[in-house]
Design a protein around this motif. Structure first.
Motif, PDB file in Angstrom:
ATOM      1  N   PHE A   1      -1.753  -2.782 -10.071  1.00  0.00           N
ATOM      2  CA  PHE A   1      -0.891  -2.183  -9.126  1.00  0.00           C
ATOM      3  C   PHE A   1      -0.223  -3.434  -8.357  1.00  0.00           C
ATOM      4  CE2 PHE A   1      -0.730  -2.539  -4.155  1.00  0.00           C
ATOM      5  CZ  PHE A   1       0.415  -1.884  -3.175  1.00  0.00           C
TER       6      PHE A   1
ATOM      7  N   THR B   1      -0.959   3.752 -11.801  1.00  0.00           N
ATOM      8  CA  THR B   1      -0.291   2.838 -10.549  1.00  0.00           C
ATOM      9  C   THR B   1       1.021   3.651 -10.698  1.00  0.00           C
ATOM     10  OG1 THR B   1      -0.967   1.153 -11.272  1.00  0.00           O
ATOM     11  CG2 THR B   1       0.636   1.144 -10.591  1.00  0.00           C
TER      12      THR B   1
ATOM     13  N   THR C   1       4.361   3.773  -7.250  1.00  0.00           N
ATOM     14  CA  THR C   1       4.627   2.526  -6.734  1.00  0.00           C
ATOM     15  C   THR C   1       5.489   2.103  -8.029  1.00  0.00           C
ATOM     16  OG1 THR C   1       2.645   1.759  -7.111  1.00  0.00           O
ATOM     17  CG2 THR C   1       4.033  -0.251  -7.689  1.00  0.00           C
TER      18      THR C   1
ATOM     19  N   GLY D   1       5.036   0.402  -2.759  1.00  0.00           N
ATOM     20  CA  GLY D   1       4.001   0.946  -3.352  1.00  0.00           C
ATOM     21  C   GLY D   1       2.847   0.583  -2.479  1.00  0.00           C
TER      22      GLY D   1
ATOM     23  N   ASP E   1      11.452   7.759 -10.929  1.00  0.00           N
ATOM     24  CA  ASP E   1      11.663   5.981  -9.556  1.00  0.00           C
ATOM     25  C   ASP E   1      13.493   5.754  -9.801  1.00  0.00           C
ATOM     26  OD1 ASP E   1      10.710   4.301  -7.958  1.00  0.00           O
ATOM     27  OD2 ASP E   1      10.687   2.894 -10.315  1.00  0.00           O
TER      28      ASP E   1
END
Length: 322
Positions: free
Chosen positions: A65, A258, A263, A270, A314
């Motif tokens: 992360f 993650t 994230t 995140g 994303d």
């Protein structure tokens, strides 16, 4: 007096995905597995196994992360976990008391992360290149120091503790949650944690604001190494032996957890809670596909597809905002 009425607009897909995407995937996965084979998924024996399997994924994902948060990556997390587990096992087998051996193992993980961070800072190369190289180095070291043999015969106190439960919660899960709580506190309450978010959002702007880029990047990889070291010890306790190939492929699980946890691969966005849920999702997928007797090769296909889909969503969400 303002007579204008406020017009309520429906939240966009991007907003909904950021808020509820991870939890939605989690609930959808539970629903699918419940329909497919409820007897194998929800019973007193399966739940502790899922939690134990998720603990290693969560710990590795917590380290990953921070690397992804600065728009980087750490491909060595699985190899670091395997190497730390191997060295910790050797310490215990050779008579070092359990607690000092575990602390030394975690310290080794931190120092490995320090080496990764220093290499990134000094060479100026992308973390992908550095950690891809160190991943191979650490995997080779495991084979050399173990002479390609498994190491076992740990003290009973270690194996009993790692297989025990407190209030029906397995010890590995408690360890993962404690580490997650510390990471959450660090990212939300500490200046260094907020600086890491700023670094991922815009490194140049962070530098102009007075953030020491190299120092915080070094800190990121030290945290990643520490979390990976703890994951290696938890994996050692779960398996009961240190294998020279331990941790191989686990970086894929860490990255998947993650990214699925919300994230952004672009950096700067995140939350720790999302990473924890992402780790549980990976644990459920692995356990569920095993319970459904789906070959492990298909599990890798699913993991790869999840990473691509999550990163793609994303990317399109971020693009729609601009």
């Amino acid at each position: 007096m303002n007579n204008q009425t406020e017009v309520k607009t429906k939240p966009s897909f991007g907003v909904l995905w950021q808020k509820y995407g991870t939890m939605g995937i989690f609930l959808l996965l539970l629903a699918v597995l419940t329909i497919a084979k409820p007897s194998s998924i929800f019973n007193p024996d399966s739940i502790p196994q899922i939690l134990k399997q998720s603990a290693v994924n969560i710990l590795l994902a917590l380290g990953e992360f921070f690397a992804i948060l600065i728009a980087g990556i750490d491909l060595s997390v699985g190899a670091v976990a395997g190497l730390v587990g191997m060295l910790t096992a050797m310490l215990m087998v050779n008579g070092i008391p359990v607690i000092p051996a575990l602390l030394l193992g975690i310290l080794i993980g931190t120092m490995i992360g320090f080496c990764n961070g220093m290499l990134v800072n000094k060479t100026g190369l992308h973390p992908f290149i550095i950690t891809l190289g160190t991943q191979s180095i650490f995997q080779g070291l495991m084979l050399v120091i173990s002479d390609s043999r498994n190491i076992y015969g740990f003290p009973a106190s270690f194996t009993k503790t790692m297989s025990a439960s407190i209030l029906y919660i397995p010890v590995p899960v408690i360890i993962a949650l404690i580490v997650a709580a510390v990471c959450a506190f660090f990212t939300t309450k500490c200046k260094a944690g907020r600086n890491i978010y700023a670094l991922g959002g815009n490194m140049e702007a962070a530098w102009y604001s007075g953030v020491n880029v190299n120092l915080h990047r070094l800190l990121v990889f030290m945290i990643s190494g520490t979390c990976s070291g703890i994951a290696g010890i938890v994996l050692l306790g779960r398996v009961g032996a240190a294998a020279p190939t331990a941790g191989t492929g686990y970086e894929t699980y860490a990255i998947a957890a993650t990214i699925i946890g919300g994230t952004s691969f672009m950096g700067g966005k995140g939350k720790i809670l999302g990473v924890v849920i992402g780790g549980m999702i990976i644990g459920i997928i692995n356990y569920g596909m095993t319970a459904l007797m789906i070959p492990s090769s298909y599990q890798k296909i699913v993991m790869g597809a999840l990473i691509i889909i999550s990163v793609a969503i994303d990317h399109f969400v971020a693009k729609a905002k601009n």
